[in-house]
Design an enzyme around this catalytic site. Structure first.
Site, mmCIF file in Angstrom:
data_model
loop_
_atom_site.group_PDB
_atom_site.id
_atom_site.type_symbol
_atom_site.label_atom_id
_atom_site.label_comp_id
_atom_site.label_asym_id
_atom_site.label_seq_id
_atom_site.Cartn_x
_atom_site.Cartn_y
_atom_site.Cartn_z
ATOM 1 N N HIS A 127 0.816 -1.221 0.000
ATOM 2 C CA HIS A 127 0.000 0.000 0.000
ATOM 3 C C HIS A 127 0.849 1.271 0.000
ATOM 4 C CE1 HIS A 127 -3.647 -2.221 0.418
ATOM 5 N NE2 HIS A 127 -3.378 -2.659 1.632
ATOM 6 N N ASP A 163 -3.063 -10.676 -2.210
ATOM 7 C CA ASP A 163 -3.592 -10.136 -0.963
ATOM 8 C C ASP A 163 -5.057 -9.738 -1.170
ATOM 9 O OD1 ASP A 163 -2.272 -8.714 1.753
ATOM 10 O OD2 ASP A 163 -4.082 -7.711 1.022
ATOM 11 N N HIS A 165 -6.488 -7.130 -0.255
ATOM 12 C CA HIS A 165 -6.570 -5.696 -0.548
ATOM 13 C C HIS A 165 -5.746 -5.364 -1.788
ATOM 14 C CE1 HIS A 165 -7.084 -6.050 3.920
ATOM 15 N NE2 HIS A 165 -8.159 -5.361 3.611
ATOM 16 N N ASP A 247 -4.904 -12.667 3.720
ATOM 17 C CA ASP A 247 -6.099 -12.170 4.378
ATOM 18 C C ASP A 247 -7.377 -12.405 3.576
ATOM 19 O OD1 ASP A 247 -4.863 -10.434 2.648
ATOM 20 O OD2 ASP A 247 -4.853 -8.722 4.005
#
Length: 303
Positions: A127, A163, A165, A247
């Protein structure tokens, strides 16, 4: 022997007891790997110390100096937060640089041996954009590793981010480079709100595949076969870097997808069908048991 690049120093990035991205993530993975039936086939390797090889010149190619100075100042003052969720502790700056070295070491090993490895490091990175950390991430490890690989003479590098996200930081940093391809499968809607299919990069080098809440392996598998693998294979990468977040597991508290740990074995098998030259690097994953079991499944596929 399968290399796992790890140091206890990664535990010194102290985000606080109640923070999801905490040192216990790594100890849970290490415990799970040491209990695996093939644990004696693991080659635990320390990353190159920052004093022996400073990654700062490479990091400064990717991140603004003002932002790097911000992290260093926060650490020197005893810690703080870049935003509401991205923590910096007294050792975070040097630990983040060590994590970069670990990812670079992974690239060096894979380039030399032609075999995969796993980088068990934190803080995560996908990120972090050039001038800002966010989403628990400080430095853009995968993007830095990709640029490093090109500097070492490789022609084409792919990054696969599984991931839950979207890796907004990785995409923002690499989407302008014609020799890097980026592919992300991520829950949508979900933090950080990026990763729309229309985002295809400056050279048609980005593939975003949003997943609906509740998606299972039955939803992922056709996308791997019809979209992900062809996108990677078409590029004929010299190296594949995997932003390995876990996740998307059903057990994970921070998202809403429904994968199982054993599904990551299948993901890994698809990757190995593209190339054996893979650097897996840890990103997210916040249920300790599911996280540890998922990394076990990833490495089991490589063995």
């Amino acid at each position: 022997m399968f290399p796992v690049i790890y140091s206890d120093e990664f535990l010194l990035h102290d985000t606080g007891y109640f923070h999801p991205e905490k040192p216990g993530r790594l100890t849970a993975i290490k415990t799970a790997l040491e209990a695996a039936p093939w644990a004696n086939q693991l080659d635990w390797r320390l990353p190159t110390p920052v004093e022996a090889r400073s990654p700062l010149p490479l990091v400064e190619m990717i991140h603004d100096r003002d932002y790097l100075n911000q992290i260093r100042r926060l650490a020197n003052r005893g810690g703080g937060f870049i935003d509401g969720e991205t923590a910096v502790s007294p050792r975070s700056y040097e630990v983040a640089l060590l994590a970069v070295n670990a990812w670079i070491d992974g690239v060096d090993f894979t380039m030399t041996s032609g075999q995969p490895c796993f980088v068990l490091a934190r803080p995560p990175g996908h990120h972090a954009v050039a001038d800002e950390g966010m989403g628990f991430c400080l430095l853009s490890n995968a993007a830095i590793a990709a640029y490093y690989a090109l500097e070492q003479g490789l022609d084409r590098v792919c990054i696969l981010d599984w991931d839950v996200h979207h890796g907004n930081g990785t995409q923002a940093i690499v989407e302008t480079h014609p020799n890097i391809r980026f592919c992300s499968l991520h829950e949508s809607p979900q933090y950080p709100g990026t990763g729309h299919p229309a985002e295809t990069g400056f050279h048609q080098n980005v593939l975003n595949l949003p997943m609906a809440p509740g998606s299972t392996i039955e939803d992922y598998q056709p996308l791997f076969e019809k979209k992900v693998v062809p996108f990677l294979n078409e590029f004929q990468p010299d190296l594949l870097i995997v932003s390995a977040g876990y996740d998307a597991n059903q057990a994970d508290p921070l998202a809403g997808l429904s994968l199982k740990p054993e599904d990551y074995r299948l993901f890994t098998e698809y990757c190995l069908g593209v190339t054996q030259r893979i650097v897996f690097g840890l990103e997210g994953g916040y249920d300790f048991k599911a996280l540890g079991n998922s990394v076990v499944e990833t490495i089991a596929a490589c063995l």
